[in-house]
Design an enzyme around this catalytic site. Sequence first.
Site, PDB file in Angstrom:
ATOM      1  N   ASP A   2      -8.197  -3.193  -6.003  1.00  0.00           N
ATOM      2  CA  ASP A   2      -8.593  -3.948  -4.813  1.00  0.00           C
ATOM      3  C   ASP A   2      -9.496  -5.140  -5.124  1.00  0.00           C
ATOM      4  O   ASP A   2     -10.483  -5.374  -4.431  1.00  0.00           O
ATOM      5  CB  ASP A   2      -9.229  -3.025  -3.765  1.00  0.00           C
ATOM      6  CG  ASP A   2      -8.227  -2.047  -3.175  1.00  0.00           C
ATOM      7  OD1 ASP A   2      -7.305  -2.505  -2.479  1.00  0.00           O
ATOM      8  OD2 ASP A   2      -8.338  -0.833  -3.421  1.00  0.00           O
ATOM      9  N   HIS A  47      -0.749  -4.941   3.055  1.00  0.00           N
ATOM     10  CA  HIS A  47      -2.139  -5.004   2.639  1.00  0.00           C
ATOM     11  C   HIS A  47      -2.151  -5.911   1.425  1.00  0.00           C
ATOM     12  O   HIS A  47      -1.694  -5.529   0.346  1.00  0.00           O
ATOM     13  CB  HIS A  47      -2.684  -3.610   2.274  1.00  0.00           C
ATOM     14  CG  HIS A  47      -3.349  -2.941   3.432  1.00  0.00           C
ATOM     15  ND1 HIS A  47      -3.931  -1.698   3.337  1.00  0.00           N
ATOM     16  CD2 HIS A  47      -3.544  -3.366   4.711  1.00  0.00           C
ATOM     17  CE1 HIS A  47      -4.454  -1.374   4.522  1.00  0.00           C
ATOM     18  NE2 HIS A  47      -4.226  -2.374   5.367  1.00  0.00           N
ATOM     19  N   ASP A  59       1.031  -1.964   0.427  1.00  0.00           N
ATOM     20  CA  ASP A  59      -0.203  -2.469  -0.187  1.00  0.00           C
ATOM     21  C   ASP A  59       0.156  -2.921  -1.599  1.00  0.00           C
ATOM     22  O   ASP A  59       0.812  -2.181  -2.343  1.00  0.00           O
ATOM     23  CB  ASP A  59      -1.253  -1.350  -0.197  1.00  0.00           C
ATOM     24  CG  ASP A  59      -2.591  -1.777  -0.778  1.00  0.00           C
ATOM     25  OD1 ASP A  59      -2.610  -2.288  -1.919  1.00  0.00           O
ATOM     26  OD2 ASP A  59      -3.626  -1.575  -0.110  1.00  0.00           O
ATOM     27  N   TRP A  90      -3.147   5.575   6.776  1.00  0.00           N
ATOM     28  CA  TRP A  90      -3.165   5.889   5.343  1.00  0.00           C
ATOM     29  C   TRP A  90      -3.976   7.172   5.156  1.00  0.00           C
ATOM     30  O   TRP A  90      -5.076   7.283   5.674  1.00  0.00           O
ATOM     31  CB  TRP A  90      -3.805   4.766   4.511  1.00  0.00           C
ATOM     32  CG  TRP A  90      -3.947   5.213   3.081  1.00  0.00           C
ATOM     33  CD1 TRP A  90      -2.947   5.398   2.178  1.00  0.00           C
ATOM     34  CD2 TRP A  90      -5.162   5.617   2.420  1.00  0.00           C
ATOM     35  NE1 TRP A  90      -3.456   5.879   0.994  1.00  0.00           N
ATOM     36  CE2 TRP A  90      -4.802   6.024   1.115  1.00  0.00           C
ATOM     37  CE3 TRP A  90      -6.506   5.681   2.795  1.00  0.00           C
ATOM     38  CZ2 TRP A  90      -5.748   6.487   0.184  1.00  0.00           C
ATOM     39  CZ3 TRP A  90      -7.441   6.131   1.872  1.00  0.00           C
ATOM     40  CH2 TRP A  90      -7.064   6.527   0.582  1.00  0.00           C
ATOM     41  N   GLU A  97       1.254   3.744   5.434  1.00  0.00           N
ATOM     42  CA  GLU A  97       0.986   3.125   4.122  1.00  0.00           C
ATOM     43  C   GLU A  97       1.182   4.118   2.985  1.00  0.00           C
ATOM     44  O   GLU A  97       0.484   5.117   2.897  1.00  0.00           O
ATOM     45  CB  GLU A  97      -0.446   2.578   4.101  1.00  0.00           C
ATOM     46  CG  GLU A  97      -0.832   1.919   2.773  1.00  0.00           C
ATOM     47  CD  GLU A  97      -2.273   1.388   2.768  1.00  0.00           C
ATOM     48  OE1 GLU A  97      -3.053   1.751   3.684  1.00  0.00           O
ATOM     49  OE2 GLU A  97      -2.619   0.630   1.847  1.00  0.00           O
ATOM     50  N   LYS A 138       1.534   5.163  -1.220  1.00  0.00           N
ATOM     51  CA  LYS A 138       0.708   4.906  -2.392  1.00  0.00           C
ATOM     52  C   LYS A 138       1.284   5.653  -3.574  1.00  0.00           C
ATOM     53  O   LYS A 138       2.009   6.643  -3.404  1.00  0.00           O
ATOM     54  CB  LYS A 138      -0.720   5.372  -2.087  1.00  0.00           C
ATOM     55  CG  LYS A 138      -1.746   5.008  -3.124  1.00  0.00           C
ATOM     56  CD  LYS A 138      -3.154   5.146  -2.574  1.00  0.00           C
ATOM     57  CE  LYS A 138      -4.157   4.927  -3.695  1.00  0.00           C
ATOM     58  NZ  LYS A 138      -5.520   4.827  -3.228  1.00  0.00           N
ATOM     59  N   HIS A 145      -0.253  -0.525  -4.549  1.00  0.00           N
ATOM     60  CA  HIS A 145       0.225   0.848  -4.408  1.00  0.00           C
ATOM     61  C   HIS A 145       1.579   1.128  -5.046  1.00  0.00           C
ATOM     62  O   HIS A 145       2.296   2.029  -4.620  1.00  0.00           O
ATOM     63  CB  HIS A 145       0.249   1.238  -2.933  1.00  0.00           C
ATOM     64  CG  HIS A 145      -1.111   1.421  -2.353  1.00  0.00           C
ATOM     65  ND1 HIS A 145      -1.350   2.061  -1.148  1.00  0.00           N
ATOM     66  CD2 HIS A 145      -2.332   1.075  -2.822  1.00  0.00           C
ATOM     67  CE1 HIS A 145      -2.654   2.064  -0.910  1.00  0.00           C
ATOM     68  NE2 HIS A 145      -3.265   1.471  -1.904  1.00  0.00           N
ATOM     69  N   ASP A 173      -5.064   0.291  -8.830  1.00  0.00           N
ATOM     70  CA  ASP A 173      -5.261  -0.162  -7.449  1.00  0.00           C
ATOM     71  C   ASP A 173      -6.727  -0.554  -7.249  1.00  0.00           C
ATOM     72  O   ASP A 173      -7.443   0.061  -6.475  1.00  0.00           O
ATOM     73  CB  ASP A 173      -4.856   0.988  -6.506  1.00  0.00           C
ATOM     74  CG  ASP A 173      -4.999   0.623  -5.045  1.00  0.00           C
ATOM     75  OD1 ASP A 173      -4.848  -0.562  -4.710  1.00  0.00           O
ATOM     76  OD2 ASP A 173      -5.263   1.547  -4.240  1.00  0.00           O
ATOM     77  N   ASP A 231      -6.710  -6.395   2.114  1.00  0.00           N
ATOM     78  CA  ASP A 231      -7.361  -5.143   1.685  1.00  0.00           C
ATOM     79  C   ASP A 231      -7.903  -5.298   0.269  1.00  0.00           C
ATOM     80  O   ASP A 231      -7.209  -5.022  -0.700  1.00  0.00           O
ATOM     81  CB  ASP A 231      -6.338  -3.986   1.764  1.00  0.00           C
ATOM     82  CG  ASP A 231      -6.999  -2.622   1.536  1.00  0.00           C
ATOM     83  OD1 ASP A 231      -8.241  -2.548   1.554  1.00  0.00           O
ATOM     84  OD2 ASP A 231      -6.268  -1.630   1.337  1.00  0.00           O
TER      85      ASP A 231
HETATM   86  C1  RNT Z   1      -6.280   2.910  -0.034  1.00  0.00           C
HETATM   87  C2  RNT Z   1      -5.550   2.089   0.948  1.00  0.00           C
HETATM   88  C3  RNT Z   1      -6.210   1.877   2.266  1.00  0.00           C
HETATM   89  C4  RNT Z   1      -7.692   1.538   2.185  1.00  0.00           C
HETATM   90  C5  RNT Z   1      -8.282   1.008   3.468  1.00  0.00           C
HETATM   91  C6  RNT Z   1      -9.765   1.083   3.464  1.00  0.00           C
HETATM   92  O1  RNT Z   1      -5.718   2.916  -1.276  1.00  0.00           O
HETATM   93  O2  RNT Z   1      -5.234   0.853   0.385  1.00  0.00           O
HETATM   94  O3  RNT Z   1      -5.536   0.914   2.968  1.00  0.00           O
HETATM   95  O4  RNT Z   1      -7.954   0.625   1.178  1.00  0.00           O
HETATM   96  O5  RNT Z   1      -7.721   1.609   4.542  1.00  0.00           O
HETATM   97 ZN    ZN Z   2      -4.353  -0.579   1.652  1.00  0.00          ZN
END
Ligand code: RNT
Ligand code: ZN
Length: 415
Positions: free
Chosen positions: A295, A285, A258, A183, A225, A227, A261, A293, A325
Amino acid sequence: MNRFEEAKKIYAELGVDVEEAIKRVQQIPVSIHCWQGDDVLGFEGAKNLEGGIQTTGNYLGRARNPEELMADIRKCFAYMPGKKRLNLHACYAILGDELGKLDRDAYRYDHFKPWVDFAKEIGLDGIDFNPTFFSHPKVKDGLTLSSPDEEIRRFWIEHGKRSLEIASELGKAFGKPCFVNIWVPDGLKDIPGDRLGPRLRLKDSLDQIIDHPGYDRKYVIIGVESKVFGIGVESYTVGNSEFYQNYAAKKGVCCLMDMGHYHPTEVVSDKIPSLLCFYDHLALHVSRPVRWDSDHVIVFEDELKEVAKEIIRNNAEGKVIIGLDYFDASINRLIAWTTGVHSMQKALLYAATLPNDEMKKAQDEGDFTKLIYLQERAKMAPFSDVYEEYLRRQGLELDYYTPLKKYEQEVLSKR
Ligand code: RNT
Ligand code: ZN
Protein backbone atom coordinates in the site's frame (compact mmCIF):
# COMPACT_ATOMS: atom_id res chain seq x y z
CA MET A 1 2.34 32.36 -26.60
CA ASN A 2 2.29 30.69 -23.21
CA ARG A 3 3.36 27.13 -22.67
CA PHE A 4 -0.17 25.76 -22.52
CA GLU A 5 -1.15 27.35 -25.83
CA GLU A 6 2.01 25.92 -27.37
CA ALA A 7 1.23 22.49 -25.87
CA LYS A 8 -2.31 22.64 -27.20
CA LYS A 9 -0.94 23.03 -30.71
CA ILE A 10 1.48 20.15 -30.35
CA TYR A 11 -1.33 17.92 -29.10
CA ALA A 12 -3.59 19.06 -31.92
CA GLU A 13 -0.95 17.80 -34.36
CA LEU A 14 -1.38 14.41 -32.69
CA GLY A 15 -5.12 14.72 -33.15
CA VAL A 16 -5.76 15.34 -29.45
CA ASP A 17 -8.04 18.05 -28.09
CA VAL A 18 -6.61 18.91 -24.69
CA GLU A 19 -9.48 21.25 -23.81
CA GLU A 20 -11.86 18.31 -24.10
CA ALA A 21 -9.51 16.15 -22.05
CA ILE A 22 -9.32 18.70 -19.25
CA LYS A 23 -13.09 19.03 -19.08
CA ARG A 24 -13.57 15.31 -19.14
CA VAL A 25 -11.15 14.42 -16.37
CA GLN A 26 -12.48 17.13 -14.07
CA GLN A 27 -15.82 15.29 -14.05
CA ILE A 28 -14.50 11.87 -12.99
CA PRO A 29 -15.15 11.18 -9.32
CA VAL A 30 -12.29 9.74 -7.29
CA SER A 31 -13.04 8.34 -3.86
CA ILE A 32 -10.34 9.36 -1.44
CA HIS A 33 -9.80 7.12 1.55
CA CYS A 34 -9.94 8.72 4.97
CA TRP A 35 -7.49 6.20 6.41
CA GLN A 36 -4.23 7.70 5.10
CA GLY A 37 -4.57 10.31 7.83
CA ASP A 38 -4.40 8.07 10.89
CA ASP A 39 -2.75 4.80 9.83
CA VAL A 40 -6.11 3.00 9.48
CA LEU A 41 -6.80 3.04 13.23
CA GLY A 42 -10.18 4.78 13.41
CA PHE A 43 -11.85 6.26 16.46
CA GLU A 44 -12.75 3.22 18.53
CA GLY A 45 -9.50 3.18 20.46
CA ALA A 46 -7.66 0.58 18.37
CA LYS A 47 -3.93 0.58 19.06
CA ASN A 48 -2.93 -1.85 16.32
CA LEU A 49 -3.93 -2.43 12.76
CA GLU A 50 -4.84 -6.09 12.31
CA GLY A 51 -6.13 -8.42 9.62
CA GLY A 52 -2.91 -8.99 7.70
CA ILE A 53 -2.50 -5.36 6.65
CA GLN A 54 0.18 -3.07 7.96
CA THR A 55 1.17 0.56 8.09
CA THR A 56 4.84 1.18 8.59
CA GLY A 57 6.54 4.31 9.88
CA ASN A 58 6.07 6.68 12.74
CA TYR A 59 6.05 10.14 11.22
CA LEU A 60 4.89 12.89 13.54
CA GLY A 61 1.34 14.22 13.61
CA ARG A 62 -1.01 11.27 13.17
CA ALA A 63 -4.66 12.38 13.49
CA ARG A 64 -5.97 10.94 16.76
CA ASN A 65 -9.63 11.91 16.75
CA PRO A 66 -12.40 13.18 14.45
CA GLU A 67 -11.45 16.82 14.94
CA GLU A 68 -7.85 16.25 13.89
CA LEU A 69 -8.72 13.99 10.98
CA MET A 70 -11.28 16.47 9.67
CA ALA A 71 -8.85 19.34 10.06
CA ASP A 72 -6.23 17.39 8.09
CA ILE A 73 -8.69 16.47 5.38
CA ARG A 74 -9.90 20.04 5.13
CA LYS A 75 -6.31 21.17 4.75
CA CYS A 76 -4.95 18.73 2.21
CA PHE A 77 -8.09 18.12 0.13
CA ALA A 78 -7.85 21.81 -0.76
CA TYR A 79 -4.69 21.01 -2.72
CA MET A 80 -6.13 18.06 -4.59
CA PRO A 81 -7.59 18.57 -8.06
CA GLY A 82 -10.62 16.81 -9.54
CA LYS A 83 -14.02 15.67 -8.31
CA LYS A 84 -13.56 14.23 -4.85
CA ARG A 85 -15.55 11.81 -2.73
CA LEU A 86 -14.62 10.70 0.78
CA ASN A 87 -14.26 7.02 1.55
CA LEU A 88 -15.03 6.13 5.17
CA HIS A 89 -14.63 2.95 7.15
CA ALA A 90 -17.12 2.00 9.86
CA CYS A 91 -14.36 2.35 12.47
CA TYR A 92 -14.50 6.11 11.83
CA ALA A 93 -17.92 6.33 13.50
CA ILE A 94 -18.29 9.37 15.71
CA LEU A 95 -19.82 7.69 18.72
CA GLY A 96 -19.69 10.47 21.31
CA ASP A 97 -21.11 9.27 24.64
CA GLU A 98 -21.79 5.86 23.14
CA LEU A 99 -18.08 5.11 22.70
CA GLY A 100 -17.34 1.83 24.47
CA LYS A 101 -21.05 1.12 24.96
CA LEU A 102 -21.99 0.28 21.44
CA ASP A 103 -20.40 -2.24 19.14
CA ARG A 104 -20.16 -2.38 15.36
CA ASP A 105 -23.32 -4.47 15.10
CA ALA A 106 -25.27 -1.46 16.38
CA TYR A 107 -23.75 1.53 14.57
CA ARG A 108 -26.22 3.97 13.08
CA TYR A 109 -26.31 6.67 10.45
CA ASP A 110 -26.24 9.42 13.04
CA HIS A 111 -22.71 8.31 14.00
CA PHE A 112 -21.69 9.41 10.52
CA LYS A 113 -23.88 12.47 10.10
CA PRO A 114 -21.05 14.81 11.16
CA TRP A 115 -19.05 13.41 8.25
CA VAL A 116 -21.89 14.28 5.88
CA ASP A 117 -22.06 17.85 7.12
CA PHE A 118 -18.30 18.11 6.85
CA ALA A 119 -18.15 16.62 3.35
CA LYS A 120 -20.84 19.01 2.14
CA GLU A 121 -19.11 21.96 3.72
CA ILE A 122 -15.86 21.27 1.89
CA GLY A 123 -17.70 20.62 -1.38
CA LEU A 124 -17.26 16.88 -1.83
CA ASP A 125 -19.31 14.88 -4.30
CA GLY A 126 -20.37 12.23 -1.78
CA ILE A 127 -19.27 9.65 0.74
CA ASP A 128 -18.48 5.98 0.17
CA PHE A 129 -18.50 3.42 2.93
CA ASN A 130 -16.83 0.25 4.19
CA PRO A 131 -17.84 -2.11 6.94
CA THR A 132 -14.75 -2.71 9.10
CA PHE A 133 -14.07 -6.42 9.59
CA PHE A 134 -10.62 -6.05 11.18
CA SER A 135 -8.83 -4.63 14.25
CA HIS A 136 -11.58 -5.88 16.56
CA PRO A 137 -11.76 -8.46 19.40
CA LYS A 138 -14.54 -10.36 17.63
CA VAL A 139 -12.21 -11.42 14.81
CA LYS A 140 -11.80 -15.01 16.02
CA ASP A 141 -8.85 -17.11 14.83
CA GLY A 142 -8.50 -14.66 11.95
CA LEU A 143 -12.07 -15.19 10.76
CA THR A 144 -15.20 -13.03 10.61
CA LEU A 145 -17.93 -13.79 8.06
CA SER A 146 -16.47 -17.25 7.49
CA SER A 147 -16.12 -18.19 11.15
CA PRO A 148 -17.37 -21.61 12.26
CA ASP A 149 -18.45 -19.95 15.50
CA GLU A 150 -22.06 -18.98 14.79
CA GLU A 151 -22.11 -16.22 17.36
CA ILE A 152 -19.06 -14.58 15.83
CA ARG A 153 -20.43 -14.96 12.33
CA ARG A 154 -23.78 -13.49 13.42
CA PHE A 155 -22.05 -10.44 14.90
CA TRP A 156 -20.25 -9.71 11.65
CA ILE A 157 -23.35 -10.32 9.53
CA GLU A 158 -25.16 -7.76 11.68
CA HIS A 159 -22.27 -5.35 11.16
CA GLY A 160 -22.62 -5.84 7.43
CA LYS A 161 -26.33 -5.08 7.59
CA ARG A 162 -25.80 -1.96 9.71
CA SER A 163 -23.23 -0.83 7.16
CA LEU A 164 -25.71 -1.10 4.30
CA GLU A 165 -28.31 0.81 6.31
CA ILE A 166 -25.77 3.56 6.96
CA ALA A 167 -24.60 3.59 3.34
CA SER A 168 -28.13 3.93 2.08
CA GLU A 169 -28.57 7.09 4.18
CA LEU A 170 -25.21 8.41 3.05
CA GLY A 171 -26.33 7.92 -0.54
CA LYS A 172 -29.61 9.72 0.08
CA ALA A 173 -27.81 12.60 1.77
CA PHE A 174 -25.97 13.33 -1.48
CA GLY A 175 -28.73 12.21 -3.86
CA LYS A 176 -26.54 9.56 -5.52
CA PRO A 177 -25.41 6.03 -4.70
CA CYS A 178 -22.89 5.32 -2.00
CA PHE A 179 -20.38 2.64 -2.92
CA VAL A 180 -19.93 0.02 -0.21
CA ASN A 181 -16.91 -2.21 -0.34
CA ILE A 182 -16.81 -5.49 1.53
CA TRP A 183 -13.35 -6.73 2.40
CA VAL A 184 -12.79 -9.35 5.08
CA PRO A 185 -9.37 -10.40 6.35
CA ASP A 186 -10.42 -14.05 6.71
CA GLY A 187 -7.72 -16.56 6.05
CA LEU A 188 -5.16 -18.89 7.56
CA LYS A 189 -1.46 -18.68 8.22
CA ASP A 190 -0.80 -22.32 7.47
CA ILE A 191 -2.11 -25.16 5.37
CA PRO A 192 -5.87 -25.55 5.87
CA GLY A 193 -7.62 -28.72 6.93
CA ASP A 194 -10.72 -27.44 5.13
CA ARG A 195 -10.75 -24.97 2.28
CA LEU A 196 -14.39 -25.31 1.29
CA GLY A 197 -16.18 -24.83 4.61
CA PRO A 198 -15.06 -21.24 5.23
CA ARG A 199 -15.95 -20.28 1.66
CA LEU A 200 -19.45 -21.71 1.95
CA ARG A 201 -19.91 -19.81 5.20
CA LEU A 202 -18.60 -16.59 3.65
CA LYS A 203 -21.04 -17.03 0.76
CA ASP A 204 -23.94 -17.55 3.12
CA SER A 205 -22.95 -14.55 5.26
CA LEU A 206 -22.67 -12.28 2.23
CA ASP A 207 -26.09 -13.45 1.02
CA GLN A 208 -27.61 -12.61 4.37
CA ILE A 209 -26.04 -9.14 4.35
CA ILE A 210 -26.88 -8.30 0.75
CA ASP A 211 -30.44 -9.70 0.95
CA HIS A 212 -31.13 -7.53 4.00
CA PRO A 213 -34.32 -5.58 3.29
CA GLY A 214 -33.27 -2.59 5.40
CA TYR A 215 -31.51 -0.50 2.77
CA ASP A 216 -32.52 1.33 -0.37
CA ARG A 217 -30.96 -0.38 -3.38
CA LYS A 218 -31.22 2.83 -5.38
CA TYR A 219 -28.63 4.46 -3.16
CA VAL A 220 -26.13 1.67 -2.65
CA ILE A 221 -23.67 -0.04 -4.99
CA ILE A 222 -22.03 -3.07 -3.40
CA GLY A 223 -18.54 -4.32 -4.19
CA VAL A 224 -16.57 -7.32 -2.94
CA GLU A 225 -12.77 -7.17 -2.68
CA SER A 226 -10.64 -10.24 -3.20
CA LYS A 227 -7.09 -10.78 -2.08
CA VAL A 228 -4.27 -13.24 -2.49
CA PHE A 229 -2.65 -13.18 0.95
CA GLY A 230 -1.88 -11.02 3.97
CA ILE A 231 0.85 -10.83 6.59
CA GLY A 232 0.30 -13.75 8.95
CA VAL A 233 -2.39 -15.05 6.59
CA GLU A 234 -0.09 -16.47 3.95
CA SER A 235 -1.51 -19.88 3.16
CA TYR A 236 -5.18 -19.41 2.51
CA THR A 237 -7.49 -16.49 1.79
CA VAL A 238 -11.17 -17.29 2.02
CA GLY A 239 -12.21 -14.48 -0.34
CA ASN A 240 -9.79 -15.07 -3.17
CA SER A 241 -10.27 -13.80 -6.72
CA GLU A 242 -12.20 -16.81 -8.04
CA PHE A 243 -14.52 -16.76 -5.06
CA TYR A 244 -15.48 -13.12 -5.42
CA GLN A 245 -15.63 -12.92 -9.20
CA ASN A 246 -18.06 -15.79 -9.27
CA TYR A 247 -19.94 -14.49 -6.28
CA ALA A 248 -20.31 -11.02 -7.81
CA ALA A 249 -21.45 -12.41 -11.16
CA LYS A 250 -24.12 -14.62 -9.60
CA LYS A 251 -25.29 -12.11 -7.03
CA GLY A 252 -25.34 -9.09 -9.32
CA VAL A 253 -22.90 -7.04 -7.27
CA CYS A 254 -19.58 -5.68 -8.42
CA CYS A 255 -15.98 -6.79 -8.08
CA LEU A 256 -13.41 -4.56 -6.47
CA MET A 257 -9.86 -5.07 -7.65
CA ASP A 258 -7.08 -3.79 -5.43
CA MET A 259 -3.81 -3.37 -7.30
CA GLY A 260 -1.92 -5.03 -4.45
CA HIS A 261 -4.10 -8.12 -4.26
CA TYR A 262 -2.74 -10.27 -7.07
CA HIS A 263 0.38 -12.26 -7.80
CA PRO A 264 3.34 -10.00 -8.52
CA THR A 265 3.33 -10.31 -12.31
CA GLU A 266 -0.44 -9.95 -12.66
CA VAL A 267 -1.74 -6.47 -13.41
CA VAL A 268 -5.14 -5.01 -12.68
CA SER A 269 -5.09 -2.86 -15.85
CA ASP A 270 -5.50 -5.94 -18.03
CA LYS A 271 -8.36 -7.26 -15.89
CA ILE A 272 -10.43 -4.07 -16.26
CA PRO A 273 -11.59 -4.65 -19.86
CA SER A 274 -12.30 -8.31 -19.07
CA LEU A 275 -14.72 -7.33 -16.35
CA LEU A 276 -16.16 -4.54 -18.51
CA CYS A 277 -17.42 -7.28 -20.84
CA PHE A 278 -19.67 -8.62 -18.10
CA TYR A 279 -20.44 -6.03 -15.45
CA ASP A 280 -22.26 -2.71 -15.27
CA HIS A 281 -19.79 -1.55 -12.65
CA LEU A 282 -16.42 -2.52 -11.37
CA ALA A 283 -14.46 -0.90 -8.60
CA LEU A 284 -10.78 -0.28 -8.01
CA HIS A 285 -8.53 0.20 -5.06
CA VAL A 286 -5.72 2.08 -6.67
CA SER A 287 -2.64 1.23 -4.69
CA ARG A 288 1.05 0.45 -5.22
CA PRO A 289 2.36 -2.88 -4.11
CA VAL A 290 6.12 -2.96 -3.59
CA ARG A 291 7.07 -6.66 -3.37
CA TRP A 292 3.89 -7.34 -1.41
CA ASP A 293 0.56 -5.61 -0.74
CA SER A 294 2.47 -2.77 0.85
CA ASP A 295 0.00 0.00 0.00
CA HIS A 296 2.69 2.50 -0.97
CA VAL A 297 1.58 5.97 -2.05
CA ILE A 298 0.65 5.82 -5.71
CA VAL A 299 3.00 7.56 -8.10
CA PHE A 300 2.73 8.46 -11.77
CA GLU A 301 4.20 5.28 -13.20
CA ASP A 302 3.47 2.78 -15.93
CA GLU A 303 0.86 0.52 -14.31
CA LEU A 304 -1.10 3.49 -13.01
CA LYS A 305 -1.11 4.92 -16.54
CA GLU A 306 -2.29 1.59 -17.93
CA VAL A 307 -5.16 1.50 -15.43
CA ALA A 308 -6.18 5.02 -16.43
CA LYS A 309 -5.94 4.14 -20.12
CA GLU A 310 -8.36 1.24 -19.68
CA ILE A 311 -10.86 3.56 -18.04
CA ILE A 312 -10.51 6.43 -20.48
CA ARG A 313 -10.15 4.75 -23.85
CA ASN A 314 -13.07 2.43 -23.13
CA ASN A 315 -15.22 5.41 -22.08
CA ALA A 316 -15.72 3.57 -18.81
CA GLU A 317 -15.58 6.43 -16.33
CA GLY A 318 -19.27 5.86 -15.59
CA LYS A 319 -18.64 2.18 -14.91
CA VAL A 320 -15.35 2.08 -13.06
CA ILE A 321 -15.58 3.28 -9.48
CA ILE A 322 -12.18 4.68 -8.64
CA GLY A 323 -11.11 4.47 -5.01
CA LEU A 324 -7.66 5.00 -3.58
CA ASP A 325 -6.09 2.66 -1.03
CA TYR A 326 -2.62 3.49 0.22
CA PHE A 327 -1.30 4.32 3.64
CA ASP A 328 2.19 5.44 4.50
CA ALA A 329 3.16 6.50 7.99
CA SER A 330 6.83 7.03 7.22
CA ILE A 331 6.41 10.42 5.54
CA ASN A 332 4.18 13.45 6.09
CA ARG A 333 0.74 11.88 5.85
CA LEU A 334 -0.96 14.87 4.22
CA ILE A 335 1.72 15.18 1.58
CA ALA A 336 1.49 11.42 1.00
CA TRP A 337 -2.28 11.69 0.61
CA THR A 338 -2.06 14.66 -1.76
CA THR A 339 0.73 13.10 -3.82
CA GLY A 340 -1.37 10.01 -4.44
CA VAL A 341 -4.38 12.04 -5.55
CA HIS A 342 -2.24 14.10 -7.91
CA SER A 343 -0.82 10.86 -9.33
CA MET A 344 -4.31 9.53 -10.03
CA GLN A 345 -5.34 12.80 -11.64
CA LYS A 346 -2.19 12.90 -13.75
CA ALA A 347 -2.79 9.36 -14.94
CA LEU A 348 -6.39 10.12 -15.95
CA LEU A 349 -5.44 13.30 -17.75
CA TYR A 350 -2.48 11.56 -19.37
CA ALA A 351 -4.76 8.82 -20.67
CA ALA A 352 -7.22 11.42 -21.93
CA THR A 353 -4.49 13.20 -23.90
CA LEU A 354 -3.32 10.16 -25.84
CA PRO A 355 -4.24 9.58 -29.50
CA ASN A 356 -6.44 6.70 -28.37
CA ASP A 357 -8.64 6.41 -31.45
CA GLU A 358 -5.69 6.44 -33.78
CA MET A 359 -3.89 3.78 -31.77
CA LYS A 360 -6.95 1.55 -31.74
CA LYS A 361 -7.29 1.99 -35.49
CA ALA A 362 -3.65 1.08 -36.06
CA GLN A 363 -4.12 -2.08 -33.98
CA ASP A 364 -7.31 -3.08 -35.80
CA GLU A 365 -5.61 -2.55 -39.15
CA GLY A 366 -2.71 -4.71 -38.04
CA ASP A 367 -0.37 -1.74 -38.34
CA PHE A 368 1.71 -2.51 -35.29
CA THR A 369 4.57 -0.41 -36.62
CA LYS A 370 2.38 2.67 -36.43
CA LEU A 371 1.07 1.60 -33.02
CA ILE A 372 4.48 1.48 -31.38
CA TYR A 373 5.46 4.71 -33.11
CA LEU A 374 2.35 6.51 -31.81
CA GLN A 375 2.83 5.15 -28.32
CA GLU A 376 6.39 6.41 -28.17
CA ARG A 377 5.65 9.69 -29.88
CA ALA A 378 2.86 10.48 -27.40
CA LYS A 379 5.30 10.09 -24.53
CA MET A 380 7.22 13.12 -25.78
CA ALA A 381 4.22 15.47 -25.84
CA PRO A 382 4.41 18.33 -23.31
CA PHE A 383 2.07 16.74 -20.79
CA SER A 384 3.35 18.73 -17.83
CA ASP A 385 2.09 21.96 -19.40
CA VAL A 386 -1.38 20.48 -19.78
CA TYR A 387 -1.41 19.20 -16.22
CA GLU A 388 -0.32 22.59 -14.89
CA GLU A 389 -3.15 24.21 -16.81
CA TYR A 390 -5.56 21.62 -15.43
CA LEU A 391 -4.48 22.65 -11.94
CA ARG A 392 -4.56 26.37 -12.72
CA ARG A 393 -8.18 26.12 -13.85
CA GLN A 394 -9.02 24.74 -10.43
CA GLY A 395 -7.09 27.43 -8.64
CA LEU A 396 -4.19 25.10 -7.90
CA GLU A 397 -0.51 24.83 -8.67
CA LEU A 398 2.14 22.15 -8.64
CA ASP A 399 3.47 23.12 -5.24
CA TYR A 400 1.37 21.62 -2.48
CA TYR A 401 4.53 20.79 -0.57
CA THR A 402 5.20 24.27 0.82
CA PRO A 403 1.75 24.93 2.35
CA LEU A 404 1.43 21.39 3.70
CA LYS A 405 4.92 21.53 5.19
CA LYS A 406 3.92 24.77 6.87
CA TYR A 407 0.89 22.99 8.34
CA GLU A 408 3.25 20.34 9.64
CA GLN A 409 5.22 22.97 11.53
CA GLU A 410 2.18 24.87 12.76
CA VAL A 411 -0.23 22.05 13.54
CA LEU A 412 1.06 18.49 13.18
CA SER A 413 4.30 18.98 15.13
CA LYS A 414 2.29 20.14 18.16
CA ARG A 415 0.26 16.91 18.42
C1 RNT B 1 -6.75 -4.77 2.63
C2 RNT B 1 -7.67 -4.15 1.66
C3 RNT B 1 -8.65 -3.17 2.20
C4 RNT B 1 -8.06 -2.17 3.19
C5 RNT B 1 -8.95 -0.99 3.49
C6 RNT B 1 -8.53 -0.28 4.72
O1 RNT B 1 -5.77 -5.52 2.05
O2 RNT B 1 -6.95 -3.56 0.62
O3 RNT B 1 -9.27 -2.51 1.17
O4 RNT B 1 -6.83 -1.69 2.76
O5 RNT B 1 -10.25 -1.35 3.49
ZN1 ZN C 1 -8.03 -2.45 -0.79
